[in-house]
Design a protein around this motif. Structure first.
Motif, PDB file in Angstrom:
ATOM      1  N   GLU A  28       0.829  -1.208   0.000  1.00  0.00           N
ATOM      2  CA  GLU A  28       0.000   0.000   0.000  1.00  0.00           C
ATOM      3  C   GLU A  28       0.863   1.257   0.000  1.00  0.00           C
ATOM      4  O   GLU A  28       0.554   2.230  -0.685  1.00  0.00           O
ATOM      5  CB  GLU A  28      -0.929   0.014   1.209  1.00  0.00           C
ATOM      6  CG  GLU A  28      -2.065  -0.970   1.116  1.00  0.00           C
ATOM      7  CD  GLU A  28      -2.933  -0.992   2.371  1.00  0.00           C
ATOM      8  OE1 GLU A  28      -2.635  -0.249   3.351  1.00  0.00           O
ATOM      9  OE2 GLU A  28      -3.910  -1.766   2.378  1.00  0.00           O
ATOM     10  N   SER A  29       1.929   1.250   0.784  1.00  0.00           N
ATOM     11  CA  SER A  29       2.805   2.411   0.852  1.00  0.00           C
ATOM     12  C   SER A  29       3.431   2.699  -0.508  1.00  0.00           C
ATOM     13  O   SER A  29       3.412   3.834  -0.989  1.00  0.00           O
ATOM     14  CB  SER A  29       3.889   2.189   1.912  1.00  0.00           C
ATOM     15  OG  SER A  29       4.708   3.328   2.016  1.00  0.00           O
ATOM     16  N   CYS A  32       0.513   3.682  -3.118  1.00  0.00           N
ATOM     17  CA  CYS A  32      -0.207   4.931  -2.875  1.00  0.00           C
ATOM     18  C   CYS A  32       0.681   6.140  -2.605  1.00  0.00           C
ATOM     19  O   CYS A  32       0.335   7.255  -2.983  1.00  0.00           O
ATOM     20  CB  CYS A  32      -1.153   4.750  -1.693  1.00  0.00           C
ATOM     21  SG  CYS A  32      -2.421   3.502  -1.944  1.00  0.00           S
ATOM     22  N   LEU A  33       1.809   5.935  -1.926  1.00  0.00           N
ATOM     23  CA  LEU A  33       2.614   7.072  -1.487  1.00  0.00           C
ATOM     24  C   LEU A  33       3.835   7.351  -2.357  1.00  0.00           C
ATOM     25  O   LEU A  33       4.404   8.434  -2.259  1.00  0.00           O
ATOM     26  CB  LEU A  33       3.064   6.861  -0.032  1.00  0.00           C
ATOM     27  CG  LEU A  33       1.938   6.663   0.992  1.00  0.00           C
ATOM     28  CD1 LEU A  33       2.526   6.483   2.382  1.00  0.00           C
ATOM     29  CD2 LEU A  33       0.945   7.806   0.946  1.00  0.00           C
ATOM     30  N   TYR A  93       8.806   1.888   5.249  1.00  0.00           N
ATOM     31  CA  TYR A  93       7.545   2.210   4.585  1.00  0.00           C
ATOM     32  C   TYR A  93       6.442   2.331   5.617  1.00  0.00           C
ATOM     33  O   TYR A  93       6.348   1.540   6.546  1.00  0.00           O
ATOM     34  CB  TYR A  93       7.174   1.118   3.580  1.00  0.00           C
ATOM     35  CG  TYR A  93       8.078   1.103   2.369  1.00  0.00           C
ATOM     36  CD1 TYR A  93       7.852   1.957   1.294  1.00  0.00           C
ATOM     37  CD2 TYR A  93       9.172   0.245   2.308  1.00  0.00           C
ATOM     38  CE1 TYR A  93       8.682   1.949   0.187  1.00  0.00           C
ATOM     39  CE2 TYR A  93      10.008   0.228   1.199  1.00  0.00           C
ATOM     40  CZ  TYR A  93       9.756   1.085   0.145  1.00  0.00           C
ATOM     41  OH  TYR A  93      10.583   1.076  -0.953  1.00  0.00           O
ATOM     42  N   PRO A  96      -0.414   4.279   4.406  1.00  0.00           N
ATOM     43  CA  PRO A  96      -0.939   5.602   4.040  1.00  0.00           C
ATOM     44  C   PRO A  96      -1.735   6.271   5.166  1.00  0.00           C
ATOM     45  O   PRO A  96      -1.607   7.476   5.382  1.00  0.00           O
ATOM     46  CB  PRO A  96      -1.815   5.304   2.816  1.00  0.00           C
ATOM     47  CG  PRO A  96      -1.137   4.119   2.184  1.00  0.00           C
ATOM     48  CD  PRO A  96      -0.669   3.285   3.358  1.00  0.00           C
ATOM     49  N   ARG A  99       0.616   8.067   7.729  1.00  0.00           N
ATOM     50  CA  ARG A  99       1.576   9.055   7.237  1.00  0.00           C
ATOM     51  C   ARG A  99       1.419  10.379   7.989  1.00  0.00           C
ATOM     52  O   ARG A  99       0.316  10.766   8.355  1.00  0.00           O
ATOM     53  CB  ARG A  99       1.347   9.274   5.739  1.00  0.00           C
ATOM     54  CG  ARG A  99       2.437  10.067   5.078  1.00  0.00           C
ATOM     55  CD  ARG A  99       2.182  10.137   3.594  1.00  0.00           C
ATOM     56  NE  ARG A  99       3.341  10.662   2.906  1.00  0.00           N
ATOM     57  CZ  ARG A  99       3.310  11.179   1.686  1.00  0.00           C
ATOM     58  NH1 ARG A  99       2.181  11.200   1.013  1.00  0.00           N
ATOM     59  NH2 ARG A  99       4.400  11.640   1.136  1.00  0.00           N
ATOM     60  N   THR A 130      10.159  10.219  -3.151  1.00  0.00           N
ATOM     61  CA  THR A 130       9.119  10.524  -2.172  1.00  0.00           C
ATOM     62  C   THR A 130       9.696  10.801  -0.792  1.00  0.00           C
ATOM     63  O   THR A 130       9.254  11.719  -0.106  1.00  0.00           O
ATOM     64  CB  THR A 130       8.112   9.353  -2.095  1.00  0.00           C
ATOM     65  OG1 THR A 130       7.571   9.140  -3.405  1.00  0.00           O
ATOM     66  CG2 THR A 130       7.002   9.624  -1.110  1.00  0.00           C
TER      67      THR A 130
END
Length: 166
Positions: A28-29, A32-33, A93, A96, A99, A130
């Protein structure tokens, strides 16, 4: 090991049983990020995620010479980090939803502390686009020219002294 700076977060060693939850956070990290890095390019994203499977993450948790750490809030894995006995941070990581809550910074401090416990005076890592400013704000400096990974154009080699040299 308890984290400071991130409310209600504990840092602990991962066990093979944590692999599914840790893998979910990693995937997911990244998905999405880290859009600035993979630019939603399926080829780059698939290459980056290829080794983020529960089986591989479980193996990382048991790997000699490596510490896989989790930031946990309640029953939820909020972040996943890894550091080798040589002081190389290979993962950091955050989920999301976690964060900008201090979780990544708390995990980074724990990874650095583990590196110091293993006799290191310096940590190294390769930052994504990022996370580049995050690592700079934590005292890391660029340590070479950017290298591409998985087809990305970024990958910043960085380092930080974690114990004052004598």
């Amino acid at each position: 090991m308890s984290a400071t700076g991130a409310a209600n977060v504990a840092i602990r060693d991962a066990a093979p049983d944590d692999a599914v939850a840790a893998c979910r956070v990693l995937r997911e990290s990244i998905s999405c990020l880290c859009v600035a890095d993979h630019r939603n390019d399926p080829a780059i994203l698939n290459a980056w995620l290829a080794n983020k499977t529960p089986e591989i993450v479980a193996a990382w948790a048991a790997q000699k010479g490596n510490s896989l750490l989790l930031a946990v809030g309640g029953d939820a894995v909020l972040a996943v980090g890894s550091v080798t006995d040589a002081g190389e941070i290979t993962l950091n990581y955050v989920a999301p939803a976690a964060r900008f809550r201090g979780v990544s910074r708390a995990l980074l401090r724990a990874l650095e502390a583990r590196a110091v416990e293993r006799g290191n005076k310096r940590c190294t890592l390769t930052s994504t686009e990022t996370a580049h400013r995050f690592y700079q704000s934590a005292g890391y400096v660029d340590d070479g020219v950017p290298t591409g990974k998985f087809g990305t154009s970024s990958g910043y080699p960085m380092s930080k002294q974690v114990v004052a040299s004598r």
